[in-house]
Design a protein around this motif. Sequence first.
Motif, short mmCIF file in Angstrom:
data_model
loop_
_atom_site.label_atom_id
_atom_site.label_comp_id
_atom_site.label_asym_id
_atom_site.label_seq_id
_atom_site.Cartn_x
_atom_site.Cartn_y
_atom_site.Cartn_z
N GLY A 43 0.79 -0.98 0.11
CA GLY A 43 -0.12 -0.26 0.08
C GLY A 43 0.81 1.36 0.00
O GLY A 43 0.28 2.29 -0.58
N GLN A 44 1.99 1.29 1.22
CA GLN A 44 2.35 2.62 0.97
C GLN A 44 3.49 2.59 -0.47
O GLN A 44 3.95 3.52 -1.30
CB GLN A 44 4.01 2.39 2.06
N TYR A 45 4.09 1.57 -0.93
CA TYR A 45 4.54 1.49 -2.30
C TYR A 45 3.53 2.45 -3.49
O TYR A 45 3.97 2.63 -4.68
CB TYR A 45 4.68 -0.17 -2.94
N LEU A 46 2.25 1.34 -3.39
CA LEU A 46 1.40 2.06 -4.26
C LEU A 46 1.16 3.90 -4.18
O LEU A 46 0.73 4.45 -4.91
CB LEU A 46 0.36 1.53 -4.51
N SER A 47 1.28 4.07 -3.23
CA SER A 47 0.09 4.92 -2.87
C SER A 47 2.00 6.01 -3.01
O SER A 47 1.98 7.85 -3.50
CB SER A 47 0.30 5.03 -1.12
N CYS A 48 3.03 5.75 -3.45
CA CYS A 48 4.05 6.61 -4.07
C CYS A 48 4.45 6.26 -5.10
O CYS A 48 5.12 7.11 -5.66
CB CYS A 48 5.64 6.12 -2.98
N HIS A 49 3.84 5.13 -6.10
CA HIS A 49 4.03 5.17 -7.42
C HIS A 49 2.13 5.42 -7.94
O HIS A 49 1.61 3.74 -7.75
CB HIS A 49 4.31 4.06 -7.98
N PRO A 50 1.79 7.00 -7.41
CA PRO A 50 -0.04 6.37 -8.66
C PRO A 50 0.09 5.62 -10.11
O PRO A 50 -1.25 5.38 -10.18
CB PRO A 50 0.11 7.63 -8.39
N PHE A 51 0.96 6.25 -10.35
CA PHE A 51 1.12 5.19 -12.72
C PHE A 51 0.91 4.00 -12.19
O PHE A 51 0.14 3.70 -12.56
CB PHE A 51 2.07 5.75 -13.15
N LEU A 52 1.45 3.48 -11.02
CA LEU A 52 1.92 1.79 -10.96
C LEU A 52 0.24 1.13 -9.99
O LEU A 52 -0.80 0.57 -10.53
CB LEU A 52 3.07 1.25 -10.29
N ALA A 53 -0.38 2.74 -8.81
CA ALA A 53 -1.52 2.16 -8.41
C ALA A 53 -2.75 1.57 -10.00
O ALA A 53 -3.94 1.07 -9.83
CB ALA A 53 -1.48 2.77 -7.86
N LEU A 54 -2.77 2.75 -10.77
CA LEU A 54 -4.06 2.80 -11.49
C LEU A 54 -3.73 2.11 -12.58
O LEU A 54 -4.48 1.42 -13.03
CB LEU A 54 -3.62 4.92 -12.48
#
Length: 158
Positions: A43-54
């Motif tokens: 969750g912290q990694y995806l929060s720092c990388h919004p493009f990857l989260a999207l």
Amino acid sequence: MSVEMQDSSNVIKFQQLWGSWTTQFNYLYDDPKVALLMKTRMGQYLSCHPFLALTVLVFSVMAALPVGLFLTFALVTIVISAVGFVFFEGFLLFVGGLTLLTVLSGLAFFSVLVSCFFNVFYIIISNIHNHYNPHLKKGGKVHGKENGCETSSAKETQ
């Protein structure tokens, strides 16, 4: 002036849309399950990388339909194969039962024919034997001797 009014109305619509999105995101982040997920390393990694989260979000949403269709297909296939197996087993048992019935009927018919043949053969042989040897059948005596097979009524008369 009309271009400026359209631009200002577009800006107002965008601000309203942004406000509603922000409200939705705040509601989503306040959910206990999402808050628990956001505290993990992923969750912290995806929060720092919004493009990857999207990208992960879009992939998950788009993969849900094919995966759901595949699981539905697999479930339907399993159910149909189980039902088909039951019907096929029933069909095989039916065919086996008919085959057994036919074989047993044939055996019964053959047994009756063989029994009739042997009975006819016995009667013919007995008649031929009595015809050529009539002295063996008279009064139960063989060559002037009494036969050892007397009935109880024959003993009582003596």
